[in-house]
Write an enzyme that holds these catalytic residues in place. Structure first.
Site, PDB file in Angstrom:
ATOM      1  N   VAL A   1       0.700   8.897   2.332  1.00 26.87           N
ATOM      2  CA  VAL A   1       1.138   7.663   2.886  1.00 26.87           C
ATOM      3  C   VAL A   1       1.267   8.412   4.272  1.00 26.87           C
ATOM      4  CG1 VAL A   1       2.673   5.727   3.087  1.00 26.87           C
ATOM      5  CG2 VAL A   1       1.498   6.437   0.666  1.00 26.87           C
ATOM      6  N   GLU A   2       1.853   8.658   4.239  1.00 27.27           N
ATOM      7  CA  GLU A   2       2.359   9.227   5.595  1.00 27.27           C
ATOM      8  C   GLU A   2       1.530  10.170   6.313  1.00 27.27           C
ATOM      9  OE1 GLU A   2       5.550   9.043   7.118  1.00 27.27           O
ATOM     10  OE2 GLU A   2       6.719   8.960   5.111  1.00 27.27           O
TER      11      GLU A   2
END
Length: 295
Positions: free
Chosen positions: A185-186
């Site tokens: 996600v990051e």
């Protein structure tokens, strides 16, 4: 000037072009996809994987959810890609969804989306909005995203980063699936990722967090991963293993989670928590299922 544009479209086109003449090309249009923030780039790539079936069960609906989430983070390209999935609008609902996403992309400066929207308005004779409050507020359903399948089809360099996370996470008492979901996600496992807020590397450490956990070079892959895992271990101890609060704090900080007694009421943080939870709970369980899911 395209003679097929409506009068309103010509006015906006001239305005955008004029801005470009005064302030330069960057002001005239939305940023190119490759210039987006790391979280947006992750969503766009994961959406493309869902759209094409790269490592995943092909699912246009999942792809559209990922693209819309990129749009909510400010990506005109995200909204535009979602619109293209819904076109040509085989049902009134799909037609409305396509138009809504074209409008959102246009408002963020996507010129091709504006052209398509103008053509659609001329065709239908309806200049009203295509976005309902429900369409703009709904949370994406990402529960079918097969993170392990996605990772297995990434470039070799990114697979190695994921392998390093799997190997190191247990030494910090962190579930590897959670650590992988956060990295996906990051930064989408990009070791050189740098956000507009100066978050760095695979685990997107801000300078204060990097210093707090002894990371001297945030762009050195293993240092960055160990720093992110050390922070997750600290959060796990602080919140008594409450995964939802751990994830929320990784995004918004433990102070915000304490202040609100749980997930802060920030739309970005709420979407972040749901996405990490969805990614970390799916694993590879859907491998071998149907190879395509249509809208």
């Amino acid at each position: 000037m395209d003679r097929h544009l409506s009068k309103a479209a010509r006015h906006l086109f001239l305005l955008v072009a004029g801005i470009g003449c005064v302030f330069g090309p960057a002001a005239a249009a939305a940023p190119a996809a490759e210039d987006e923030a790391p979280r947006v780039l992750a969503l766009l790539d994961q959406g493309r994987a869902a759209e094409t079936g790269r490592g995943l069960v092909r699912s246009p609906a999942l792809a559209a959810s990922l693209y819309r989430e990129a749009g909510r983070l400010g990506s005109s390209e995200g909204y535009y890609r979602a619109a293209l999935i819904y076109l040509p609008g085989r049902t009134p609902a799909l037609h409305a969804a396509a138009r809504c996403n074209l409008e959102m992309a246009s408002q963020l400066g996507h010129l091709e989306a504006f052209r398509r929207l103008d053509a659609e308005r001329r065709r239908s004779g309806d200049a009203g909005t295509g976005c309902s409050e429900q369409e703009t507020a709904q949370m994406p359903d990402l529960a079918e995203f097969d993170l392990q399948g996605y990772i297995a089809d990434l470039p070799v360099a990114k697979q190695r980063v994921a392998g390093l996370i799997r190997r190191i996470a247990p030494h910090y008492g962190i579930d590897p699936e959670l650590a992988l979901a956060i990295a996906a996600v990051e930064s989408n496992f990009n070791v050189r990722a740098l956000s507009p807020k100066n978050a760095m590397g695979v685990m997107q450490l801000i300078p204060d967090t990097a210093e707090r956990f002894g990371v001297r070079n945030p762009f050195e892959t293993e240092q960055n991963i160990r720093g992110g895992l050390a922070y997750l271990r600290w959060l796990s101890e602080y919140f008594g293993g409450d995964r939802v609060r751990i994830i929320a704090a990784y995004n918004a900080g433990e102070g915000a989670v304490d202040r609100y007694g749980g997930i802060p009421p920030y739309p970005e943080t709420r979407a972040y928590v749901k996405r990490v939870m969805d990614y970390s709970c799916t694993g590879g369980a859907r491998k071998g299922g149907p190879r395509e899911k249509r809208i």
